[in-house]
Design a protein around this motif. Structure first.
Motif, PDB file in Angstrom:
ATOM      1  N   ALA A 226     -24.170  32.334   1.711  1.00 18.28           N
ATOM      2  CA  ALA A 226     -25.178  33.177   2.451  1.00 18.28           C
ATOM      3  C   ALA A 226     -24.237  34.539   2.831  1.00 18.28           C
ATOM      4  O   ALA A 226     -24.628  35.554   2.875  1.00 18.28           O
ATOM      5  CB  ALA A 226     -25.724  32.360   3.856  1.00 18.28           C
ATOM      6  N   ILE A 227     -23.082  34.214   3.150  1.00 15.64           N
ATOM      7  CA  ILE A 227     -22.127  35.421   3.515  1.00 15.64           C
ATOM      8  C   ILE A 227     -21.845  36.229   2.402  1.00 15.64           C
ATOM      9  O   ILE A 227     -21.911  37.558   2.648  1.00 15.64           O
ATOM     10  CB  ILE A 227     -20.851  34.744   4.255  1.00 15.64           C
ATOM     11  N   ALA A 228     -21.619  35.570   0.950  1.00 16.55           N
ATOM     12  CA  ALA A 228     -21.566  36.344  -0.018  1.00 16.55           C
ATOM     13  C   ALA A 228     -22.691  37.276  -0.284  1.00 16.55           C
ATOM     14  O   ALA A 228     -22.830  38.402  -0.717  1.00 16.55           O
ATOM     15  CB  ALA A 228     -21.407  35.656  -1.212  1.00 16.55           C
ATOM     16  N   GLY A 229     -23.913  36.658  -0.091  1.00 21.38           N
ATOM     17  CA  GLY A 229     -25.161  37.192  -0.211  1.00 21.38           C
ATOM     18  C   GLY A 229     -25.382  38.350   0.808  1.00 21.38           C
ATOM     19  O   GLY A 229     -25.809  39.557   0.453  1.00 21.38           O
ATOM     20  N   MET A 230     -25.013  38.161   2.013  1.00 17.26           N
ATOM     21  CA  MET A 230     -24.804  39.259   2.984  1.00 17.26           C
ATOM     22  C   MET A 230     -23.879  40.441   2.606  1.00 17.26           C
ATOM     23  O   MET A 230     -24.540  41.571   2.794  1.00 17.26           O
ATOM     24  CB  MET A 230     -24.367  38.862   4.206  1.00 17.26           C
ATOM     25  N   HIS A 231     -22.974  40.204   2.076  1.00 19.20           N
ATOM     26  CA  HIS A 231     -22.003  41.347   1.674  1.00 19.20           C
ATOM     27  C   HIS A 231     -22.604  42.064   0.496  1.00 19.20           C
ATOM     28  O   HIS A 231     -22.639  43.207   0.452  1.00 19.20           O
ATOM     29  CB  HIS A 231     -20.464  40.714   1.096  1.00 19.20           C
ATOM     30  N   TYR A 232     -22.876  41.651  -0.577  1.00 17.47           N
ATOM     31  CA  TYR A 232     -23.670  42.111  -1.798  1.00 17.47           C
ATOM     32  C   TYR A 232     -25.019  42.839  -1.576  1.00 17.47           C
ATOM     33  O   TYR A 232     -25.324  43.807  -2.384  1.00 17.47           O
ATOM     34  CB  TYR A 232     -23.558  41.296  -2.863  1.00 17.47           C
ATOM     35  N   SER A 233     -25.721  42.143  -0.671  1.00 19.26           N
ATOM     36  CA  SER A 233     -26.814  42.868  -0.113  1.00 19.26           C
ATOM     37  C   SER A 233     -26.704  44.238   0.537  1.00 19.26           C
ATOM     38  O   SER A 233     -27.312  45.166   0.507  1.00 19.26           O
ATOM     39  CB  SER A 233     -27.828  41.958   0.723  1.00 19.26           C
ATOM     40  N   GLY A 234     -25.417  44.102   1.355  1.00 19.96           N
ATOM     41  CA  GLY A 234     -25.040  45.102   2.241  1.00 19.96           C
ATOM     42  C   GLY A 234     -24.594  46.317   1.112  1.00 19.96           C
ATOM     43  O   GLY A 234     -24.678  47.499   1.437  1.00 19.96           O
ATOM     44  N   MET A 235     -23.840  45.877   0.025  1.00 13.62           N
ATOM     45  CA  MET A 235     -23.540  46.736  -0.730  1.00 13.62           C
ATOM     46  C   MET A 235     -24.784  47.371  -1.736  1.00 13.62           C
ATOM     47  O   MET A 235     -24.959  48.822  -1.749  1.00 13.62           O
ATOM     48  CB  MET A 235     -22.620  46.060  -1.912  1.00 13.62           C
ATOM     49  N   ALA A 236     -25.898  46.657  -1.816  1.00 14.33           N
ATOM     50  CA  ALA A 236     -26.981  47.338  -2.300  1.00 14.33           C
ATOM     51  C   ALA A 236     -27.473  48.089  -1.667  1.00 14.33           C
ATOM     52  O   ALA A 236     -28.377  48.895  -2.103  1.00 14.33           O
ATOM     53  CB  ALA A 236     -27.669  45.895  -2.964  1.00 14.33           C
ATOM     54  N   ALA A 237     -27.521  48.129  -0.237  1.00 17.90           N
ATOM     55  CA  ALA A 237     -28.142  48.964   0.679  1.00 17.90           C
ATOM     56  C   ALA A 237     -27.630  50.424   0.651  1.00 17.90           C
ATOM     57  O   ALA A 237     -28.344  51.533   1.010  1.00 17.90           O
ATOM     58  CB  ALA A 237     -27.830  48.595   2.128  1.00 17.90           C
TER      59      ALA A 237
END
Length: 689
Positions: free
Chosen positions: A117-128
């Motif tokens: 979930a934390i990794a997903g948070m990071h990479y979704s933040g990058m996708a933003a």
């Protein structure tokens, strides 16, 4: 495309990571200690929101610290989605660490889910950022960042559980150290992820027209710090409140325990027993059933307490309490009133005989085994039984009657039980009156001494005397020693009375000498309570020296039974008396259980044959003569003199003379005389001589 970092924001992101990690550890400890499931759930939700914002802010601030040669911005919807993942991961962390059991499987599964979930948070933040062309990730760095996220999450779950106890020593320092380690891991995951990202030359940020980055960074930092600090303050305040509430609850419990239970044995105390007896009386009255009060007192306990110390006495009481609990039914109440007094309340008994069987089973169990780890002390209770409704219908009456029955059991030989009888009330009342009279007897001069003559074996020449105490009370009249001495012994008054007997004997010896009469050796009996006094010999010696009498004129008598209760200590005391110049006699010989080995080690001056054997010279003929002759021969072989008590017939006197008995006393030879009359006896012997 070449990237760079604002190191101030990088530092702030690490501080946020540390604060978020510490908040996570603190919340885990707070939630884990809550008893209410509803409160635990509420704290998990609120804590997850605060913690999620903290973790997300660390990543977002770190993202704001990152810059490219092009304008950057972030899509609101995607950024909000990454925040949701952070809050979800935080809830998962709090949920896993606050379960009753955190197994290895749960730890591993939780670490994988939270790390993902934390990794997903990071990479979704990058996708933003909505980069065109898209971000190119290096597989090795990407994999490493995910592994770090999972390992860091697993370690965070384990540390949070290990440090969940607020009462552990230095727990706050340990949490802070763990928070630093977790912050390094979380930051490491982020920057590994950033290292994995590749930006193509000429790429553009599709979200570059969003909010000003500097203003956004400041807002996020302030907002995050506010949320985390407020959450920590609320957690600490609630923990303090819970601690105080728990302390008050424990204090109330201790107060209740002190008010209702005996501190030494943990048994119900007098007030609790009174309440239970009152309830039992009400229940028995409604159901028409039988209840019993068993009142117990430990025989010989005061001697143990005085001679071996209070610590040994406490061990005996605790051992007795535990054994007593095993002797009775689960429905019975066992209580300690104080000292060595215990009470058993037995309800719903089928008959009077059932109460007797219960008392007998208690006595039987008490005869078995060791009392303490270090001392094989044989201590037995005397038990008095009062029944409801036959013997009383109030708590006070039942306890009073059971107490009276207990004293009757003591008089019957101790280590037994007696049911209450109406006649015991009169005996108990008289006992109380005698005990009260003893308090005033010394000061009021109600005591006096009589002296029974002792004669040499020829039956003619005077060998000495035995001092016998008498009590004449203005209201109770003349009291026999057999009536008031046991009461004085139980109450402890016998110690002061014994000192008075010695002092008065010494004064009388001085008076006889002052009148020109010969100095007689006088024998004085020592009671069990006196022998338990640690400074007995010093006290006796001080009295004799203070009265100016030679120690050789005093002989102390110790009964055989008392001497053998603690034979090694008796030997030490006899040696101490003899070293001070006193002589010692063993009284009532033959009625106890002396071994020849101890009799030899006692090395006393005299053995006094009990009157039972003297009477046997007439009653049992040849058999009685053989026993007395054997005792005399034994004593002479050990170089001890023999005194025969209770000589009342000429035939007894003749046989004792033929057996070479050294001294004799009894009504045939001379009855107890007042001091003046004994002086006249001495004077008459001098004239005759």
């Amino acid at each position: 495309m070449q990237s760079s970092y604002n190191y101030l924001l990088v530092t702030i992101s690490f501080v946020v990571a540390t604060l978020a990690s510490y908040t996570a550890l603190d919340l885990t400890g707070r939630i884990f200690m809550l008893a209410s499931a509803r409160l635990r759930h509420a704290w998990r939700l609120g804590g997850a929101a605060a913690l999620g914002v903290g973790i997300w802010s660390m990543h977002f601030i770190a993202m704001l610290a990152f810059s490219l040669p092009i304008p950057l911005g972030y899509d609101f919807a995607t950024t909000a989605y990454s925040l949701g993942l952070a809050i979800g991961a935080s809830y998962l962390a709090l949920f896993m660490t606050t379960q009753t059991r955190l197994t290895a499987a749960r730890l591993g599964a939780g670490g994988v889910l939270m790390g993902g979930a934390i990794a997903g948070m990071h990479y979704s933040g990058m996708a933003a950022m909505r980069m065109e062309p898209g971000i190119d990730y290096q597989p090795a760095w990407l994999t490493l960042s995910i592994v770090i996220a999972i390992v860091a999450s697993t370690a965070a779950l384990w540390l949070a559980r290990v440090l969940s106890d607020d009462d552990e020593r230095h727990v706050l320092k340990k949490r802070f150290g763990a928070a630093l380690i977790m912050a390094v891991a979380i930051s490491g995951m982020h920057y590994c992820g950033m290292a994995a990202a590749g930006f193509a030359p000429g790429a553009i940020c599709g979200a570059a027209k969003g909010i000003n980055a500097a203003w956004l960074a400041t807002s996020v930092i302030l907002f995050t710090f506010a949320i985390l600090i407020v959450t920590l303050m609320l957690s600490r305040f609630d923990a303090r409140t819970t601690f105080l509430a728990g302390a008050v609850s424990r204090l109330n419990g201790q107060v209740l325990r002190l008010a209702t239970l005996d501190t030494l044995t943990g048994l119900p105390n007098r007030s609790t027993l009174t309440e239970r007896i009152e309830r039992a009386i009400g229940s028995a009255r409604r159901q028409r059933t039988l209840s019993a009060i068993l009142f117990m007192d430990l025989d010989g306990f005061k001697t143990i307490n005085d001679s071996l110390g209070h610590s040994v006495g406490d061990e005996v009481l605790s051992a007795f309490a535990q054994r007593l609990l095993q002797c009775v039914r689960a429905s019975d109440t066992v209580a300690r009133l104080g000292g060595d007094e215990f009470v058993v309340l037995a309800e719903n008994l089928p008959s009077r005989e059932a109460a007797g069987m219960l008392a007998e089973s208690v006595l039987e169990r008490m005869r078995q085994g060791m009392w303490t780890d270090s001392q094989p002390l044989q201590v037995m209770p005397s038990i008095g039984i009062a029944l409801f409704p036959h013997d009383g219908d109030t708590v006070e009456t039942l306890l009073k009657h059971a107490d009276a029955a207990m004293y009757e059991a003591k008089r019957a030989g101790r280590g037994t039980y007696r049911f209450f009888e109406r006649s015991m009330n009169e005996a108990a009342t008289r006992t109380l009156r005698i005990q009260s009279a003893l308090h005033d007897a010394l000061a009021a001069g109600h005591f006096s001494l009589h002296f029974q003559p002792k004669f040499h074996g020829n039956g003619d020449s005077l060998a000495g005397a035995e001092a016998l105490i008498r009590l004449h009370h203005p209201e109770l009249g003349a009291l026999a020693p057999l009536e008031f001495i046991p009461i004085a012994e139980r109450s402890g008054q016998i110690v002061q009375i014994g000192n008075w007997v010695l002092r008065e004997t010494c004064r009388q010896i001085r008076r006889w000498i002052a009148e020109g009469l010969p100095a007689m050796k006088v024998a004085i009996n020592l009671s069990p309570r006196q022998l338990a006094q640690p400074n007995l010999v010093a006290t006796m010696l001080a009295i004799v020296e203070d009265e100016g009498v030679s120690c050789e004129q005093i002989m102390f008598e110790i009964t055989e039974t008392v001497a053998m209760q603690d034979a090694p200590r008796t030997i030490e005391m006899i040696r101490e008396f003899q070293a001070s110049g006193f002589e010692i006699a063993i009284d009532d010989f033959g009625t106890g259980y002396s071994s020849l080995a101890y009799l030899q080690r006692f090395r006393v001056k005299q053995l006094k044959i009990d009157r039972f054997f003297t009477n046997g010279l007439d009653e049992h003929g040849t058999e009685g003569s053989a026993i007395v002759s054997a005792i005399i021969a034994l004593a002479h072989s050990l170089e001890m003199d023999v005194v025969a008590e209770g000589v009342e017939t000429e035939s007894q006197l003749d046989m004792l003379k033929s057996m070479m008995c050294d001294e004799m006393q009894g009504f045939l030879l001379g009855k107890p005389l007042s001091a003046d009359d004994f002086g006249e006896l001495l004077r008459g012997r001098m004239v005759a001589a």
